[in-house]
Design a protein around this motif. Structure first.
Motif, PDB file in Angstrom:
ATOM      1  N   ARG A   1       0.837  -1.182   0.000  1.00 45.95           N
ATOM      2  CA  ARG A   1       0.000   0.000   0.000  1.00 45.95           C
ATOM      3  C   ARG A   1       0.879   1.241   0.000  1.00 45.95           C
ATOM      4  N   THR A   2       0.443   2.226  -0.762  1.00 49.43           N
ATOM      5  CA  THR A   2       1.199   3.463  -0.860  1.00 49.43           C
ATOM      6  C   THR A   2       1.005   4.302   0.385  1.00 49.43           C
TER       7      THR A   2
ATOM      8  N   ALA B   1       0.454   7.258   2.984  1.00 52.35           N
ATOM      9  CA  ALA B   1      -0.124   8.585   2.884  1.00 52.35           C
ATOM     10  C   ALA B   1       0.968   9.620   3.130  1.00 52.35           C
ATOM     11  N   THR B   2       0.926  10.705   2.363  1.00 48.56           N
ATOM     12  CA  THR B   2       1.973  11.712   2.482  1.00 48.56           C
ATOM     13  C   THR B   2       1.466  12.999   3.109  1.00 48.56           C
TER      14      THR B   2
ATOM     15  N   GLY C   1      -1.021  15.550  -0.900  1.00 48.85           N
ATOM     16  CA  GLY C   1      -0.481  14.291  -1.377  1.00 48.85           C
ATOM     17  C   GLY C   1      -1.061  13.080  -0.692  1.00 48.85           C
TER      18      GLY C   1
ATOM     19  N   SER D   1      -2.750   9.744   0.017  1.00 46.87           N
ATOM     20  CA  SER D   1      -3.025   8.591  -0.837  1.00 46.87           C
ATOM     21  C   SER D   1      -3.139   7.347   0.029  1.00 46.87           C
ATOM     22  N   GLY D   2      -3.684   6.295  -0.568  1.00 43.03           N
ATOM     23  CA  GLY D   2      -3.825   5.035   0.139  1.00 43.03           C
ATOM     24  C   GLY D   2      -5.152   4.915   0.866  1.00 43.03           C
TER      25      GLY D   2
ATOM     26  N   ASN E   1      -2.731   2.531   6.017  1.00 42.27           N
ATOM     27  CA  ASN E   1      -1.790   2.309   4.925  1.00 42.27           C
ATOM     28  C   ASN E   1      -0.802   1.199   5.226  1.00 42.27           C
TER      29      ASN E   1
ATOM     30  N   LYS F   1     -16.213  10.947  -2.332  1.00 47.36           N
ATOM     31  CA  LYS F   1     -15.670  11.074  -0.974  1.00 47.36           C
ATOM     32  C   LYS F   1     -16.695  11.689  -0.007  1.00 47.36           C
TER      33      LYS F   1
ATOM     34  N   ASP G   1     -10.894  15.139   2.516  1.00 44.99           N
ATOM     35  CA  ASP G   1      -9.607  15.140   3.192  1.00 44.99           C
ATOM     36  C   ASP G   1      -9.755  14.292   4.449  1.00 44.99           C
TER      37      ASP G   1
ATOM     38  N   THR H   1     -10.248   4.497  -0.348  1.00 47.16           N
ATOM     39  CA  THR H   1      -8.889   4.658  -0.862  1.00 47.16           C
ATOM     40  C   THR H   1      -8.742   5.998  -1.587  1.00 47.16           C
ATOM     41  N   TYR H   2      -7.609   6.671  -1.349  1.00 52.24           N
ATOM     42  CA  TYR H   2      -7.341   7.990  -1.921  1.00 52.24           C
ATOM     43  C   TYR H   2      -6.198   7.904  -2.902  1.00 52.24           C
TER      44      TYR H   2
END
Length: 361
Positions: free
Chosen positions: A10-11, A13-14, A18, A20-21, A40, A71, A88, A360-361
């Motif tokens: 899984r990517t 989250a940043t 950014g 994600s996940g 994540n 979302k 968000d 998932t984002y």
């Protein structure tokens, strides 16, 4: 039956723009709201990302569903339905609340129909308000103005809650009380419904908190509290029971999660504190334990109601335990060799954790 899937990476989250996940949105009944968990890295640890508690609009939130595309989260409280902006996941906000008193209490299970842009629940407390509630949520900023359809169900003879609510096909739902029923709600805007042939033989006692599950073609499943039942509902005019299966003697089962792609059902026994994976293609009338693919013991105690949700990729199973204020992830990429991943107990933010949904984002 042998199933083996690779647990997908899984990517991470940043944060900020950014993000994600996957994130998990949990309905927190005692806390009156929503908790968001960053999942994540379920193999390592969970963390609470944010919460939204509101004793007025999100009172006793127990069931949640999501519009993953736009979302939007849908949250059912003790006497209301709300929409929440989750664009968000680190900062969620309430959009709109529709309050309809006893009509939403004690609804069991919340569904979101993306095609019609409506939510569906089933419940009520008296014979005059029992029904299938359908709310137009196409404008998430004002669901009060949305049309509300309520089918007053004399068909269930005064029972006060529809359990194991599940989609069957487009515009169709199945549910149970002491018998099994189905509705075609294609004409819900005119409050007009057609009913399927009901089934009362070999239904048993349908568990209070169980989710119903439809495999997409033939079978409908639910928990009775001690076993899991398989119903052939391929023909709405002649449903039939194939029997009930018990993963272990003297089980206490709340919920089920169906992986229809791989013909596996997951359920958790509170008495033995054990997760089971069940082969749905085996002979359904087999004796206790004979259809089990795997069993996984936990160290949990006093779990309370335990609800199950599969991740979108079917590799991770999430379990919420309300009394224990806990959310746990299990690796089910190989249903015959399950393992426990991260678990998070938080008596402040997860007190009464009832259901969850992954976005998932």
């Amino acid at each position: 039956m042998t199933i083996s899937r690779k647990l997908m990476s899984r990517t991470p989250a940043t944060g900020g723009g950014g993000i994600s996940g996957p994130y998990l949105f949990v309905g927190v009944r005692v806390g009156d709201g929503i908790a968001v968990i960053d999942v994540n890295n379920p193999a390592s640890s969970f963390s609470i990302e944010t919460t939204l508690f509101d004793s007025t609009n999100l009172n006793a939130t127990d069931y949640v569903a999501a519009n993953s595309t736009d979302k939007i989260l849908y949250a059912k409280g003790s006497a209301s339905m709300s929409t929440v902006d989750i664009s968000d996941p680190t900062s969620i906000s309430l959009l709109s609340t529709h309050s309809s008193g006893a009509r939403f209490d004690p609804d069991r299970v919340l569904l979101y129909d993306a095609t019609n842009e409506v939510t569906l629940t089933f419940g009520g407390t008296t014979a005059t308000n029992i029904g299938l509630d359908i709310i137009d949520v196409s404008n998430p900023n004002d669901i009060v103005a949305g049309s509300v359809s309520n089918y007053q169900t004399s068909v269930i003879g005064g029972a006060n809650q529809g359990k194991a609510l599940s989609f069957r096909n487009s515009n169709e739902v199945l549910f149970g009380e002491t018998s099994l029923y189905g509705f075609d709600y294609s004409n819900y805007t005119s409050n007009s419904y057609s009913t399927f042939t009901s089934l009362s033989s070999n239904v048993g006692s349908i568990g209070t908190y169980t989710s119903g599950a439809w495999d997409g073609s033939t079978y409908y499943y639910y928990s009775s509290g001690t076993s899991v039942t398989q119903i052939d509902y391929s023909n709405t005019s002649s449903p039939s029971s194939n029997g009930s299966y018990t993963p272990v003697a003297s089980a206490s089962l709340d919920d089920i999660a169906l992986d229809a792609t791989n013909s596996v059902i997951y359920t958790y026994d509170r008495n033995g504190h054990t997760l089971y994976s069940i082969d749905t293609t085996a002979t359904w009338s087999n004796g206790a334990g004979n259809n089990n693919l795997d069993s996984l013991s936990t160290t949990f105690t006093n779990e309370g109601v335990c609800m199950l949700t599969l991740s979108d990729d079917l590799n991770t199973l999430y379990m919420t335990c309300d009394t224990d204020a806990r959310v746990t992830a299990f690796d089910v990429s190989d249903p015959s060799n399950m393992s426990q991943l991260a678990t998070l107990k938080d008596t402040t933010n997860l007190n009464g954790a009832r259901t969850c949904v992954e976005v998932t984002y």
